[in-house]
Write an enzyme that holds these catalytic residues in place. Structure first.
Site, PDB file in Angstrom:
ATOM      1  CE  LYS A 168      -3.380   0.023   2.903  1.00 49.83           C
ATOM      2  NZ  LYS A 168      -4.179   0.191   4.272  1.00 49.83           N
ATOM      3  CB  CYS A 214       0.659  13.315  -7.815  1.00 48.25           C
ATOM      4  SG  CYS A 214       0.151  12.460  -9.344  1.00 48.25           S
ATOM      5  CB  CYS A 265      -2.959  11.935 -12.481  1.00 46.05           C
ATOM      6  SG  CYS A 265      -1.238  12.275 -12.582  1.00 46.05           S
ATOM      7  CB  CYS A 316       1.361  17.851  -8.886  1.00 52.71           C
ATOM      8  SG  CYS A 316       0.915  18.232 -10.425  1.00 52.71           S
ATOM      9  CG  HIS A 355      -2.121  16.844 -14.040  1.00 52.18           C
ATOM     10  ND1 HIS A 355      -1.084  17.374 -13.163  1.00 52.18           N
ATOM     11  CD2 HIS A 355      -2.696  18.011 -14.449  1.00 52.18           C
ATOM     12  CE1 HIS A 355      -1.188  18.721 -13.212  1.00 52.18           C
ATOM     13  NE2 HIS A 355      -1.994  18.943 -13.800  1.00 52.18           N
TER      14      HIS A 355
HETATM   15  S1  FES Z   1      -1.877  15.425 -10.487  1.00 51.83           S
HETATM   16 FE1  FES Z   1      -0.387  13.986 -10.981  1.00 51.83          FE
HETATM   17  S2  FES Z   1       1.144  14.861 -11.961  1.00 51.83           S
HETATM   18 FE2  FES Z   1      -0.381  16.271 -11.418  1.00 51.83          FE
END
Ligand code: FES
Length: 109
Positions: A56, A73, A75, A84, A88
């Site tokens: 996890k 982040c 994504c 981030c 994304h």
């Molecule tokens: S939300 Fe994943 S790189 Fe920006």
């Protein structure tokens, strides 16, 4: 033009289909299973690359250490995860998705 098929020709075509259909189905199923094996992940997984050896992925921060602004982040494509790095944008272009970061910032005084 070869004219109408004889009974023997018709039987031969049926025999060929009887062999061909299972072979095509088996090949399609085999291809699907091989692709699943080599991709090494299920379709429902969102994490393709972050800490894949962990059961996890968890990150914890003290709020006092965040400072005035932190961009996290969501994504799972960032090379600087959990932060981030803008990945994304490419992910959204490729997939048609609409994900973006979580931004936490201190209120202006
Ligand atoms: S939300 Fe994943 S790189 Fe920006």
């Amino acid at each position: 033009f070869s004219g109408p098929a004889t009974s023997d020709e018709h039987q031969s075509q049926c025999n060929q289909l009887t062999v061909l259909v299972p072979v095509v189905v088996a090949a399609a199923l085999g291809g699907f299973l091989v692709s699943r094996y080599f991709t090494g992940r299920k379709k429902s997984q969102v994490n393709n690359c972050v800490c894949k050896d962990s059961a996890k992925v968890v990150h914890s921060f003290d709020i006092e250490d965040i400072g005035t602004k932190a961009v996290y982040c969501r994504c799972w494509r960032s090379k600087k995860f959990p932060y981030c790095d803008g990945s994304h944008t490419k992910h959204n272009e490729i997939t048609g998705d609409n994900v973006g970061p979580l931004i936490i910032k201190k209120k202006d005084a």
